[in-house]
Enzyme design. Structure first.
Site, PDB file in Angstrom:
ATOM      1  N   TYR A 139       0.823  -1.210   0.000  1.00 46.08           N
ATOM      2  CA  TYR A 139       0.000   0.000   0.000  1.00 46.08           C
ATOM      3  C   TYR A 139       0.860   1.266   0.000  1.00 46.08           C
ATOM      4  O   TYR A 139       0.448   2.295  -0.522  1.00 46.08           O
ATOM      5  CB  TYR A 139      -0.901   0.034   1.243  1.00 46.08           C
ATOM      6  CG  TYR A 139      -2.182  -0.747   1.119  1.00 46.08           C
ATOM      7  CD1 TYR A 139      -2.170  -2.128   0.977  1.00 46.08           C
ATOM      8  CD2 TYR A 139      -3.412  -0.108   1.158  1.00 46.08           C
ATOM      9  CE1 TYR A 139      -3.347  -2.846   0.881  1.00 46.08           C
ATOM     10  CE2 TYR A 139      -4.594  -0.817   1.065  1.00 46.08           C
ATOM     11  CZ  TYR A 139      -4.561  -2.184   0.925  1.00 46.08           C
ATOM     12  OH  TYR A 139      -5.727  -2.890   0.831  1.00 46.08           O
ATOM     13  N   LYS A 185       3.857 -15.629   2.740  1.00 45.26           N
ATOM     14  CA  LYS A 185       4.123 -16.346   1.489  1.00 45.26           C
ATOM     15  C   LYS A 185       5.636 -16.558   1.447  1.00 45.26           C
ATOM     16  O   LYS A 185       6.338 -16.088   0.546  1.00 45.26           O
ATOM     17  CB  LYS A 185       3.603 -15.492   0.304  1.00 45.26           C
ATOM     18  CG  LYS A 185       3.636 -16.169  -1.044  1.00 45.26           C
ATOM     19  CD  LYS A 185       2.575 -17.259  -1.225  1.00 45.26           C
ATOM     20  CE  LYS A 185       2.771 -17.976  -2.551  1.00 45.26           C
ATOM     21  NZ  LYS A 185       1.908 -19.151  -2.715  1.00 45.26           N
ATOM     22  N   ASP A 217      -2.156 -18.703   0.590  1.00 46.14           N
ATOM     23  CA  ASP A 217      -3.103 -19.426  -0.274  1.00 46.14           C
ATOM     24  C   ASP A 217      -3.797 -20.548   0.508  1.00 46.14           C
ATOM     25  O   ASP A 217      -5.012 -20.730   0.436  1.00 46.14           O
ATOM     26  CB  ASP A 217      -2.430 -19.931  -1.562  1.00 46.14           C
ATOM     27  CG  ASP A 217      -1.093 -20.616  -1.330  1.00 46.14           C
ATOM     28  OD1 ASP A 217      -0.619 -20.665  -0.170  1.00 46.14           O
ATOM     29  OD2 ASP A 217      -0.503 -21.115  -2.316  1.00 46.14           O
ATOM     30  N   ASP A 241      -6.091  -7.429   4.129  1.00 48.32           N
ATOM     31  CA  ASP A 241      -7.241  -6.812   3.461  1.00 48.32           C
ATOM     32  C   ASP A 241      -8.103  -7.905   2.832  1.00 48.32           C
ATOM     33  O   ASP A 241      -9.317  -7.955   3.012  1.00 48.32           O
ATOM     34  CB  ASP A 241      -6.739  -5.829   2.395  1.00 48.32           C
ATOM     35  CG  ASP A 241      -7.883  -5.162   1.655  1.00 48.32           C
ATOM     36  OD1 ASP A 241      -8.842  -4.734   2.317  1.00 48.32           O
ATOM     37  OD2 ASP A 241      -7.821  -5.085   0.408  1.00 48.32           O
ATOM     38  N   ASP A 245     -11.904  -9.659   4.378  1.00 45.69           N
ATOM     39  CA  ASP A 245     -13.164  -9.682   3.614  1.00 45.69           C
ATOM     40  C   ASP A 245     -13.651 -11.114   3.435  1.00 45.69           C
ATOM     41  O   ASP A 245     -14.841 -11.407   3.554  1.00 45.69           O
ATOM     42  CB  ASP A 245     -12.981  -9.052   2.221  1.00 45.69           C
ATOM     43  CG  ASP A 245     -13.413  -7.584   2.194  1.00 45.69           C
ATOM     44  OD1 ASP A 245     -13.240  -6.905   3.230  1.00 45.69           O
ATOM     45  OD2 ASP A 245     -13.914  -7.122   1.151  1.00 45.69           O
TER      46      ASP A 245
HETATM   47  C1  IPM Z   1     -10.352  -1.637   4.036  1.00 44.09           C
HETATM   48  C2  IPM Z   1     -10.594  -1.032   2.679  1.00 44.09           C
HETATM   49  C3  IPM Z   1      -9.434  -0.098   2.346  1.00 44.09           C
HETATM   50  C4  IPM Z   1      -8.159  -0.928   2.302  1.00 44.09           C
HETATM   51  C5  IPM Z   1      -9.623   0.712   1.062  1.00 44.09           C
HETATM   52  C6  IPM Z   1     -10.906   1.512   1.087  1.00 44.09           C
HETATM   53  C7  IPM Z   1      -8.449   1.606   0.784  1.00 44.09           C
HETATM   54  O1  IPM Z   1     -10.756  -2.014   1.719  1.00 44.09           O
HETATM   55  O2  IPM Z   1     -10.301  -0.891   5.027  1.00 44.09           O
HETATM   56  O3  IPM Z   1     -10.218  -2.856   4.127  1.00 44.09           O
HETATM   57  O4  IPM Z   1      -7.852  -1.526   1.266  1.00 44.09           O
HETATM   58  O5  IPM Z   1      -7.468  -0.961   3.313  1.00 44.09           O
HETATM   59 MN    MN Z   2     -10.718  -4.046   2.497  1.00 40.74          MN
END
Ligand code: IPM
Ligand code: MN
Length: 353
Positions: A139, A185, A217, A241, A245
């Site tokens: 990032y 990894k 993975d 990240d 999710d």
């Molecule tokens: C999160 C989001 C952010 C990230 C984006 C909005 C930049 O997806 O907080 O997980 O990738 O960190």
């Molecule tokens: Mn995210």
């Protein structure tokens, strides 16, 4: 006690769920006799619209000077071509405040376990925390640029950056089931080789905590196959990240999960893990629970108000049990109705369902 909170409602469903979260905070103030000074400021797309800047200087300053920051959600296609996108403002806020440790608890509420796209017997009992490194990795690494012919991102981690996040994960695990899953990894990446070495060193400091290494993975697969094996997961920024999710699906809805981001000594930030869901905005149908649980995390982590946090979490749990659910959970309650039901359960007033 008196506390100062900077609230960033942001974009899409952000303002609606922020209202719900602040209404619950108001009930806590009333019930427990606290004073919360809340200042709402523009951030993200809202900052671009109002101040021509997704991170207006006065917003940043207020964040730096507050006891805690509450963020709802930012982003939307409306600002795709803005000179600085809302997401960049979030990254800048994280970096400027040094919010290196992002804590994302994933808990499956038994009342809604059947809503998960996975089989109920797989998700039931899941109770894990993703500890995501938030201010390093791909990032932020430089060089970072792209043109029509090529794009460059840089993956770079220092010993200090790796040490402090893995140390945080071990400390957390000590108060939980004492298991750390370190995700990397290391069969390919140099940063991961260093990561694994440091994880092994830190594990010597915590003989009571069991450390297991996983490749990212394989971890992605195991999260779906057998999520209850995990207690604390620690990983770098991009892996965290993606995996958080993925893990959020276990709970049945992305609308259920809160998060906290910590620096070494400044104010912490609390926010739902989901985005601004522009397609749901303005309809009073978004699930406010991730926001409300973020308020509970704020009370516990930023202000050490444990019984207040528990009261709010219990009210969420009781509301789910009585079947008051937003549409993402198969119900038809409005955002404001769900928030009201949670507030009523805290006051011990009218019972529904
Ligand atoms: C999160 C989001 C952010 C990230 C984006 C909005 C930049 O997806 O907080 O997980 O990738 O960190
Ligand atoms: Mn995210």
């Amino acid at each position: 006690m008196e506390y100062h909170i900077t609230a960033l409602p942001g974009d899409g469903i952000g303002p609606e769920i922020m209202e719900a979260g602040l209404a619950c905070l108001g009930t806590i103030a009333q019930k427990f006799g606290h004073i919360f000074h809340v200042e709402k400021l523009p951030f993200g797309g809202d900052g671009i619209d109002k101040e021509n800047d997704p991170l207006p200087p006065k917003t940043l300053k207020a964040c730096q000077n507050s006891d805690a920051i509450l963020l709802a959600a930012i982003g939307g296609s409306k600002w795709d071509n803005a000179p600085k996108r809302p997401e960049e403002a979030l990254l800048e806020l994280r970096k400027t405040l040094g919010l290196y440790a992002n804590i994302r608890p994933v808990k499956v509420f038994s009342q809604i376990a059947h809503l998960s796209p996975l089989k109920e017997e797989i998700v039931r009992g899941t109770d894990l925390v993703v500890v995501r490194e938030l201010t390093g990795g791909l990032y932020f690494g430089t060089p970072k640029h792209w043109d029509n012919k090529s794009g460059v991102d840089t993956l770079c981690y220092s010993r200090e950056e790796i040490y402090r996040i893995i140390h945080k994960a071990f400390t957390l695990a000590q108060n939980r089931r004492k298991k750390v899953a370190s995700i990397d990894k290391a069969n390919v990446l140099s940063t991961s080789k260093l990561w694994r070495k440091i994880a092994n060193e830190i594990s010597q400091e915590f003989p009571d905590v069991e450390l297991t290494h996983y490749y990212v993975d394989a971890a992605a697969m195991l999260l779906m196959q057998n999520p209850s094996r995990f207690d604390v997961i620690v990983t770098e920024n991009l892996f965290g990240d993606i995996l958080s999710d993925e893990a959020s699906i276990l709970s049945g809805s992305l609308g259920m999960l809160p998060s906290a981001s910590f620096s070494l000594d400044g104010p912490s930030l609390f926010e739902p893990i989901h985005g601004s869901a522009p397609e749901l905005a303005g309809k009073n149908i978004a699930n406010p629970i991730s926001m409300i649980l973020s308020v509970a995390m704020l009370l516990r982590e930023a202000f050490q108000l444990e019984k207040e946090a528990c009261a709010l979490e219990k009210a969420v749990n009781d509301t789910l049990s009585s079947g008051i659910l937003t549409q993402d959970l198969g119900g038809n309650a409005k955002t404001t109705e769900l928030s009201k039901a949670i507030q009523e359960r805290m006051i011990g007033g009218t019972q529904h369902g």
